[in-house]
Design a protein around this motif. Structure first.
Motif, PDB file in Angstrom:
ATOM      1  N   GLN A  20       2.348  -2.766  12.323  1.00  0.00           N
ATOM      2  CA  GLN A  20       3.477  -3.413  11.649  1.00  0.00           C
ATOM      3  C   GLN A  20       2.997  -4.361  10.560  1.00  0.00           C
ATOM      4  N   GLU A  21       1.890  -5.055  10.810  1.00  0.00           N
ATOM      5  CA  GLU A  21       1.352  -5.970   9.804  1.00  0.00           C
ATOM      6  C   GLU A  21       0.885  -5.200   8.567  1.00  0.00           C
ATOM      7  N   VAL A  22       0.234  -4.059   8.785  1.00  0.00           N
ATOM      8  CA  VAL A  22      -0.201  -3.224   7.665  1.00  0.00           C
ATOM      9  C   VAL A  22       1.014  -2.723   6.885  1.00  0.00           C
ATOM     10  N   ALA A  23       2.032  -2.302   7.598  1.00  0.00           N
ATOM     11  CA  ALA A  23       3.260  -1.815   6.941  1.00  0.00           C
ATOM     12  C   ALA A  23       3.920  -2.936   6.142  1.00  0.00           C
ATOM     13  N   MET A  24       3.923  -4.141   6.685  1.00  0.00           N
ATOM     14  CA  MET A  24       4.523  -5.277   5.973  1.00  0.00           C
ATOM     15  C   MET A  24       3.730  -5.591   4.704  1.00  0.00           C
ATOM     16  N   GLN A  35       2.034  -3.437   2.925  1.00  0.00           N
ATOM     17  CA  GLN A  35       2.366  -2.386   1.969  1.00  0.00           C
ATOM     18  C   GLN A  35       3.724  -2.641   1.329  1.00  0.00           C
ATOM     19  N   MET A  36       4.692  -3.068   2.139  1.00  0.00           N
ATOM     20  CA  MET A  36       6.024  -3.383   1.604  1.00  0.00           C
ATOM     21  C   MET A  36       5.940  -4.549   0.632  1.00  0.00           C
ATOM     22  N   LYS A  37       5.115  -5.543   0.953  1.00  0.00           N
ATOM     23  CA  LYS A  37       4.941  -6.702   0.076  1.00  0.00           C
ATOM     24  C   LYS A  37       4.360  -6.251  -1.268  1.00  0.00           C
ATOM     25  N   ASP A  38       3.334  -5.384  -1.220  1.00  0.00           N
ATOM     26  CA  ASP A  38       2.728  -4.880  -2.453  1.00  0.00           C
ATOM     27  C   ASP A  38       3.735  -4.086  -3.281  1.00  0.00           C
ATOM     28  N   GLN A  39       4.511  -3.233  -2.613  1.00  0.00           N
ATOM     29  CA  GLN A  39       5.514  -2.438  -3.322  1.00  0.00           C
ATOM     30  C   GLN A  39       6.590  -3.330  -3.931  1.00  0.00           C
ATOM     31  N   THR A  40       6.966  -4.373  -3.216  1.00  0.00           N
ATOM     32  CA  THR A  40       7.972  -5.307  -3.732  1.00  0.00           C
ATOM     33  C   THR A  40       7.441  -6.031  -4.960  1.00  0.00           C
ATOM     34  N   LEU A  41       6.169  -6.412  -4.935  1.00  0.00           N
ATOM     35  CA  LEU A  41       5.565  -7.088  -6.077  1.00  0.00           C
ATOM     36  C   LEU A  41       5.523  -6.170  -7.293  1.00  0.00           C
ATOM     37  N   VAL A  42       5.141  -4.905  -7.086  1.00  0.00           N
ATOM     38  CA  VAL A  42       5.107  -3.940  -8.182  1.00  0.00           C
ATOM     39  C   VAL A  42       6.506  -3.745  -8.756  1.00  0.00           C
ATOM     40  N   THR A  43       7.481  -3.594  -7.879  1.00  0.00           N
ATOM     41  CA  THR A  43       8.872  -3.414  -8.328  1.00  0.00           C
ATOM     42  C   THR A  43       9.370  -4.639  -9.080  1.00  0.00           C
ATOM     43  N   SER A  44       9.011  -5.810  -8.601  1.00  0.00           N
ATOM     44  CA  SER A  44       9.410  -7.051  -9.262  1.00  0.00           C
ATOM     45  C   SER A  44       8.812  -7.133 -10.664  1.00  0.00           C
ATOM     46  N   ASN A  45       7.549  -6.759 -10.792  1.00  0.00           N
ATOM     47  CA  ASN A  45       6.906  -6.770 -12.114  1.00  0.00           C
ATOM     48  C   ASN A  45       7.563  -5.782 -13.059  1.00  0.00           C
TER      49      ASN A  45
END
Length: 107
Positions: A47-51, A53-63
């Motif tokens: 779950q920590e790894v998945a979180m 990955q979600m954080k990284d994807q959110t950052l990319v989307t935000s940029n």
């Protein structure tokens, strides 16, 4: 059936149920506390790894979204500038038209 016979039958039924429950209960696999904790920790790590990955994807989307917003702002400024130029061209065309009409009237 008197009370004494009823108790015998009830006791016999309880004994049969007890034996039956022990037999069926003992065939189920049992996990030690260590195994349960190990599984829980593995799940938490996944779950920590998945979180992450979600954080990284959110950052990319935000940029990407921020870049898009800057592009929209730039296009809005360009559009407003183009509108101002069209207004100026209309004024110049009206003046040019008036000058041509005045020149034609003179001749």
């Amino acid at each position: 059936m008197d009370d004494h016979e009823f108790r015998k039958v009830l006791l016999l039924m309880l004994a049969i149920l007890s034996v039956h429950c022990k037999c069926t209960g003992s065939t189920e696999p049992r996990c030690s506390r260590f195994e349960i904790e190990e599984r829980l920790l593995e799940k938490l790590v996944r779950q920590e790894v998945a979180m992450e990955q979600m954080k990284d994807q959110t950052l990319v989307t935000s940029n990407r979204l921020e870049k898009c917003m800057h592009e929209v702002d730039r296009l809005t400024l360009d559009l407003n500038s183009a509108k101002d130029e069209v207004v100026e061209l209309k004024k110049d065309l009206a003046i040019f038209k008036t000058d041509i009409m005045n020149t034609i009237e003179i001749y």
